[in-house]
Design an enzyme around this catalytic site. Structure first.
Site, mmCIF file in Angstrom:
data_model
loop_
_atom_site.group_PDB
_atom_site.id
_atom_site.type_symbol
_atom_site.label_atom_id
_atom_site.label_comp_id
_atom_site.label_asym_id
_atom_site.label_seq_id
_atom_site.Cartn_x
_atom_site.Cartn_y
_atom_site.Cartn_z
ATOM 1 N N ALA A 1 0.842 -1.243 0.108
ATOM 2 C CA ALA A 1 0.013 -0.100 -0.110
ATOM 3 C C ALA A 1 0.856 1.416 -0.108
ATOM 4 C CB ALA A 1 -1.050 -0.135 1.181
ATOM 5 N N TYR B 1 8.468 10.656 -4.016
ATOM 6 C CA TYR B 1 8.186 9.160 -4.255
ATOM 7 C C TYR B 1 9.322 8.560 -3.676
ATOM 8 C CZ TYR B 1 7.350 4.453 -5.734
ATOM 9 O OH TYR B 1 7.049 3.192 -5.802
ATOM 10 N N LYS C 1 9.754 6.376 -0.413
ATOM 11 C CA LYS C 1 9.992 4.916 -0.200
ATOM 12 C C LYS C 1 11.665 4.464 0.470
ATOM 13 C CE LYS C 1 6.784 2.559 -2.535
ATOM 14 N NZ LYS C 1 6.212 1.331 -1.979
ATOM 15 N N ASN D 1 10.451 -1.870 -13.900
ATOM 16 C CA ASN D 1 9.342 -1.461 -14.500
ATOM 17 C C ASN D 1 8.706 -2.746 -14.554
ATOM 18 O OD1 ASN D 1 9.373 1.295 -15.921
ATOM 19 N ND2 ASN D 1 11.515 0.244 -15.776
ATOM 20 N N HIS E 1 2.079 4.445 -17.180
ATOM 21 C CA HIS E 1 3.201 3.413 -17.375
ATOM 22 C C HIS E 1 3.522 3.144 -18.877
ATOM 23 C CE1 HIS E 1 3.000 1.632 -13.044
ATOM 24 N NE2 HIS E 1 3.691 2.809 -13.253
#
Length: 322
Positions: free
Chosen positions: A73, A140, A144, A169, A186
């Protein structure tokens, strides 16, 4: 094993949860459905609609008793993270801390974390290893990396067994489960939308990179291969240690190669509009997976063609998504 999968109604989390159910684990999916889809929760998994920012609700779920948590999540839109960084610090970092607090309180000692190649930033190396310096270039990636560092501290101080898996990816689909994002950012889904005619064209950002065909090169990994890595990581996590593994193919594909492969797989013409480079897009990002081969016994098996073929089958069967 009794496993809690946070974000298990999202693209990657749902497919990992499906793999875990299939191997016989007792799976509970925790998801706020902010970005996830109720229809993506795999059959055979229990479901709890909970936001990780609701600490009391998180504690109530974790108190049911689990052997391990797989934590997917998160908010993951790079552009959005630059405009509203506070949303990412709160959602990704505070949410993870709430989860770790609940795990500590209820004796859950094992976690596999969905990390990202964005922690490395834009390194100018042939293959990115786990020892490549972490220099994120967006919020982002910063958020992380913060969770990765929290896990290192938790393992040292509280003896949890932690594994971070840094994806490159991710693409493809798995049976009835596939990729359905709004907005979609994407490359492969965008290319397939152009193939299906739901998008007029696909933008190609930059044709003058120092690469064989002038377009940016990226490492792609099939979501099923990714799911196998997560199952292995749950089993191999070591108490008191935080292990970090890159998940990639060690094979880079250019944007033009992806488009040509999609044309071959779909049999459709795909209109391309060439644009200038986007600021900050490096020419090449490809992972070394040597550590994952040794530490997890994992190697990716599926090709770019497999990824596009499976994704095309799913998008053809679900033209409006879930």
């Amino acid at each position: 094993m009794r496993l809690l999968v946070t974000g298990g109604a999202g693209y990657i989390g749902s497919i990992v949860a499906q793999h875990l159910v299939a191997r016989g684990d007792e799976v509970t999916v925790l998801d706020s459905l902010y970005k996830g889809h109720r229809a993506a929760v795999p059959e055979g998994a229990e479901f709890a609609e909970v936001d990780l920012l609701d600490a009391d609700a998180v504690h109530a779920v974790v108190a049911r008793g689990f052997d391990a948590v797989l934590h997917f999540a998160a908010l993951s839109l790079v552009g959005e993270s630059q405009k509203v960084p506070e949303r990412y610090w709160r959602g990704n970092v505070v949410g993870a801390l709430n989860l770790l607090d609940a795990m500590r309180a209820h004796g859950v000692k094992r976690i596999v974390f969905s990390s990202t190649a964005a922690t490395y930033g834009e390194p100018d190396v042939e293959l990115i290893t786990e020892d490549t310096p972490n220099v994120p270039v967006n919020t982002y990636g910063n958020s992380k990396l913060a969770v990765d560092r929290m896990l290192t501290d938790e393992a040292r101080a509280h003896g949890i067994a932690a594994v971070s898996l840094r994806y490159f990816n991710v693409a493809g689909a798995s049976g009835t489960l596939g990729e359905d994002h709004e907005p979609e950012t994407h490359l492969i889904p965008l290319v397939l939308q152009a193939a299906a005619g739901t998008r007029e064209s696909v933008a190609l950002f930059g044709t003058d990179y120092p690469t064989p065909d002038g377009t940016a090169v990226r490492d792609y990994i099939h979501v099923d291969d990714l799911a196998v890595a997560h199952a292995l990581a749950v089993d191999k996590a070591v108490e008191g240690e935080h292990a970090i593994y890159n998940l990639g193919s060690e094979r880079g594909y250019s944007v033009r190669e992806v488009i040509e492969t999609a044309r071959a797989v779909t049999g459709r013409e795909i209109a391309v509009v060439e644009e200038d480079r986007r600021a900050g897009d490096p020419p090449r990002l490809v992972a070394s997976n040597a550590r994952a081969r040794v530490g997890l016994g994992w190697t990716p098996e599926k090709t770019l063609e497999d990824m596009i073929r499976d994704a095309w089958a799913w998008h053809s069967a679900h033209p409006g998504g879930y």
